[in-house]
Design an enzyme around this catalytic site. Structure first.
Site, PDB file in Angstrom:
ATOM      1  N   CYS A  32      -0.931   5.749   5.267  1.00  0.00           N
ATOM      2  CA  CYS A  32      -2.519   6.218   6.740  1.00  0.00           C
ATOM      3  C   CYS A  32      -2.418   5.204   8.083  1.00  0.00           C
ATOM      4  CB  CYS A  32      -3.294   6.102   6.145  1.00  0.00           C
ATOM      5  SG  CYS A  32      -5.274   5.991   7.083  1.00  0.00           S
ATOM      6  N   CYS A  35      -5.295   2.838   9.052  1.00  0.00           N
ATOM      7  CA  CYS A  35      -5.748   2.459   8.389  1.00  0.00           C
ATOM      8  C   CYS A  35      -4.329   0.904   9.176  1.00  0.00           C
ATOM      9  CB  CYS A  35      -4.754   2.463   7.100  1.00  0.00           C
ATOM     10  SG  CYS A  35      -6.371   3.122   6.248  1.00  0.00           S
TER      11      CYS A  35
END
Length: 108
Positions: A32, A35
């Site tokens: 991600c 993230c």
């Protein structure tokens, strides 16, 4: 690599739910991009406010039980736990001032 410690399905209750101070859990995954962008911001907040709030990371791919329990459907997702309860949810990557504003009740 993040300075925030990792928690797992096995350690979540002891490290998060039983904590005497607020704990922000960063639900994330290796793949991600957003993230990975939030990680260093949370590390900075932890360095500056570690006396008031703990910040830990939970990899949703490696710990699906906890992610499912807290209905994590998109990441990055951050939840603040206090006395074993979710008291704040932050969804999506945000710049540091926005995350600090979200956490003002805990770090202010």
């Amino acid at each position: 690599m993040s300075t925030a410690p990792a928690v797992t399905d096995a350690t979540f209750a002891a490290q998060v739910l039983a904590s005497s101070k607020p704990v922000l859990v960063d639900f994330w995954a290796e793949w991600c991009g957003p993230c990975r962008a939030v990680g260093p911001i949370l590390d900075q907040i932890l360095l500056e406010n570690g006396d008031k709030i703990d910040i830990v990371k939970l990899n949703v791919d490696e710990n699906p039980q906890t992610a499912a329990l807290y209905q994590i459907t998109s990441i990055p997702a951050m939840k603040v736990f206090q006395n074993g309860e979710v008291v704040k949810t932050i969804i999506g990557a945000k710049p540091k001032p926005a995350i600090e504003a979200d956490l003002a009740a805990f770090i202010g």
